[in-house]
Design an enzyme around this catalytic site. Sequence first.
Site, PDB file in Angstrom:
ATOM      1  N   GLU A 198      13.558  18.824   4.824  1.00  0.00           N
ATOM      2  CA  GLU A 198      12.067  18.528   4.771  1.00  0.00           C
ATOM      3  C   GLU A 198      11.592  19.361   5.989  1.00  0.00           C
ATOM      4  OE1 GLU A 198      10.086  15.011   6.858  1.00  0.00           O
ATOM      5  OE2 GLU A 198       9.639  14.557   4.659  1.00  0.00           O
ATOM      6  N   ASP A 251      -3.821   9.554   1.700  1.00  0.00           N
ATOM      7  CA  ASP A 251      -3.448  11.016   1.180  1.00  0.00           C
ATOM      8  C   ASP A 251      -2.156  11.486   0.931  1.00  0.00           C
ATOM      9  OD1 ASP A 251      -2.133  10.568   3.748  1.00  0.00           O
ATOM     10  OD2 ASP A 251      -2.868  12.469   4.722  1.00  0.00           O
ATOM     11  N   TRP A 281       3.512  -0.158   1.646  1.00  0.00           N
ATOM     12  CA  TRP A 281       3.291   1.045   1.612  1.00  0.00           C
ATOM     13  C   TRP A 281       1.798   1.347   1.672  1.00  0.00           C
ATOM     14  CZ3 TRP A 281       7.512   3.452   2.699  1.00  0.00           C
ATOM     15  CH2 TRP A 281       7.586   4.625   2.382  1.00  0.00           C
ATOM     16  N   GLU A 293       0.539  10.033   3.034  1.00  0.00           N
ATOM     17  CA  GLU A 293       0.874   8.480   3.180  1.00  0.00           C
ATOM     18  C   GLU A 293       0.339   7.856   4.477  1.00  0.00           C
ATOM     19  OE1 GLU A 293       5.038   8.381   1.554  1.00  0.00           O
ATOM     20  OE2 GLU A 293       4.052   7.725  -0.067  1.00  0.00           O
ATOM     21  N   GLU A 294      -0.485   8.620   4.987  1.00  0.00           N
ATOM     22  CA  GLU A 294      -0.839   8.196   6.360  1.00  0.00           C
ATOM     23  C   GLU A 294      -2.444   7.723   7.009  1.00  0.00           C
ATOM     24  OE1 GLU A 294       0.229  11.246   9.025  1.00  0.00           O
ATOM     25  OE2 GLU A 294       2.348  10.718   8.798  1.00  0.00           O
TER      26      GLU A 294
END
Length: 614
Positions: free
Chosen positions: A438, A212, A156, A215-216
Amino acid sequence: MLSLHLFIHLAATANFVAQFPLVDSFPFYNNEERATGSLASFLTFEGPIALQGLLNNIGSGGALAPGVEAGLVIASPSKANPDYFYSWTRDSALTFKALVDAFIAGNFGLQPEIQNYIYAQAQLQAVSNPSGNLSNGAGLGEPKFEVDGTAFTGAWGRPQRDGPALRATTFIAYSRWLIANGSTSTVTSVIWPIISNDLKYVAQYWNQTTFDLWEETDGSSFFTTAIQHRTLVEGNTLAEQIGQTCPGCVSQAPQVLCFLQSYWNGHYVLANINENNGRSSKDVNTILGSIHTFDPAAGCDDTTFQPCSQRALANHKVTTDSFRTVFAINSGIAEGSAVAVGRYPEDVYQGGNPWYLATLAAAEQLYDALYQWNKIGSLSVTAINQAFFKDFMPSVTVGTYASSSSTYTTLTTAIKTYADGYMGIIETYTPSNGSLAEQFSRKNGTPLSAVQLTWSFASFLTAAARRSGQMPASWGEPTASAVPSACSATSAQGSYAAPTATAPLSPCTTVSSVAVTFNVAEITTFGETILLAGSISQLGSWNTANAIPLSATDYQSAYPRWYVTVSLPAGTTLQYKFVKEESSGGTTYEDGANREFTVPTGCAATVQVHDVWQ
Ligand SMILES: *[C@@H]1O[C@H](CO)[C@@H](O)[C@H](O)[C@H]1NC(C)=O
Ligand SMILES: *[C@@H]1O[C@H](CO)[C@@H](O)[C@H](O)[C@H]1NC(C)=O
Ligand SMILES: *[C@@H]1O[C@H](CO)[C@@H](O)[C@H](O)[C@H]1NC(C)=O
Ligand SMILES: *[C@@H]1O[C@H](CO)[C@@H](O)[C@H](O)[C@H]1NC(C)=O
């Protein structure tokens, strides 16, 4: 206006869609009305759905969160493409910040959920995970956990250093209420040890890179740095209030603020620095940073990027304008009119569409700014934010306009309309059942990606609260906005301790049967009765002769309500339909497939099911 205090009696466990707490007058609502309805009626409709949608995603009673430990929040019930059936520290903290603020505003029924959250987070802090463990604090930066409270061990983007800061902010907001209500000892003995770990983490690691909020990107993130500054400031204030100390807060907060200035490039706020991801760095990350560090007691301070600051306004325009050309659904919409907003214009994740929470954040910043100008009694047009204001008044010149001036009135009236325009985008692209996913399609606005995203619901609640004038508490910005003359790369080493909360703070009693009130809105004529027929014996086992009659004692033209309350065993799954009985005795079943409902298991002894005749 959305009035959260009406929903105190909300049962925490319920099936989604059309379940609302019972309120005195419920706006009758259907698709035709939706097409012509005012924004106000949409907000009234969506408020309880958003709150229930959010609660549905919280363990252990949440209807869409089976198997989720008490107090843990799933990001979405979606288990595939994308799989969001995990508990993220960031999403959970933002969700509970919205709930704590609603609680403080009067929805006291939320307290057991908040206490479960505190207990669950106390447990998570001590769980060793791929980011590390508690001995040196590193494990606190782990972004997500399994729903049973164990570590997620897959690959992750980790660590994510906004999580501890956001969690501390949420705990601090609740602690302030407890102190004001005479429970300082609970704060000192139970909650402070958890907050203290998170503050130490921030003070120790703020100057290291992080993934960030999307999550990238591994680097430095405006959202993370802004939140870190805020939490160190209010963490120290709380410590002083309860006779504790936070030396790392004192030594590091000014340095975090110093570093925060690096994200300003003179025209807009850079979302990510200390990385090279090849993007423009225009990103709603920055608007989210501004709204989650909004202080209603602050001026339009640039150093903390307050919503009304010239920097944040310039950034609002640059960031939202960046989506005008990339999304087909925005085509032809002029600058100064609201558009659908995504995360960042280069986004391709799940199609890289507009996000509900991003569009809502664009509205929320403007409501915050309107509040600040009104409180200050003026607004200032500067070389930096002039382009933002020109969208609403092309002739406006640099200057300060008092609230008594016509320029102030023209601008603030237009900006309120502009803010409402973002809510209107949400109204347009929210399906008739009120569910917030989303994303929504950049081509035609249909909901996409994860369904019933908890953060979407929380974003709706906070934007609607700001619109209605409900502001969060001050975090102390007015005494923490001075930037040191020189920045340095620093850190304060912390010593961490496993929290002492060893039992759920407010264990609730599981109920075996639930009083389920079935409500259906249907306009009937004199002599007609509505019946409830269903698959279980309590509803007549599909024998129309044994169907149970509903009551019309609360029937109003605004809400033609028929209802009946039936006591049912917790966990029962049933199919049902409403039936219209004429005075002649003839019966007609409503159209469509059988409705299905599962009686919640958990602590709620009552639940409301709201349907519209089909
Ligand atoms: C915690 O992490 C530290 C540093 O990585 C390591 O030395 C220690 O063995 C870990 N402790 C436990 C209990 O896992
Ligand atoms: C809690 O404190 C707030 C702020 O002082 C006050 O307005 C409120 O009435 C108190 N509520 C309770 C339940 O004590
Ligand atoms: C650490 O702080 C210094 C001084 O503000 C700054 O130049 C540097 O970019 C920061 N690095 C990270 C990763 O935060
Ligand atoms: C709400 O409506 C949308 C769009 O029609 C649909 O995709 C979604 O499954 C519905 N949600 C629920 C919970 O029924």
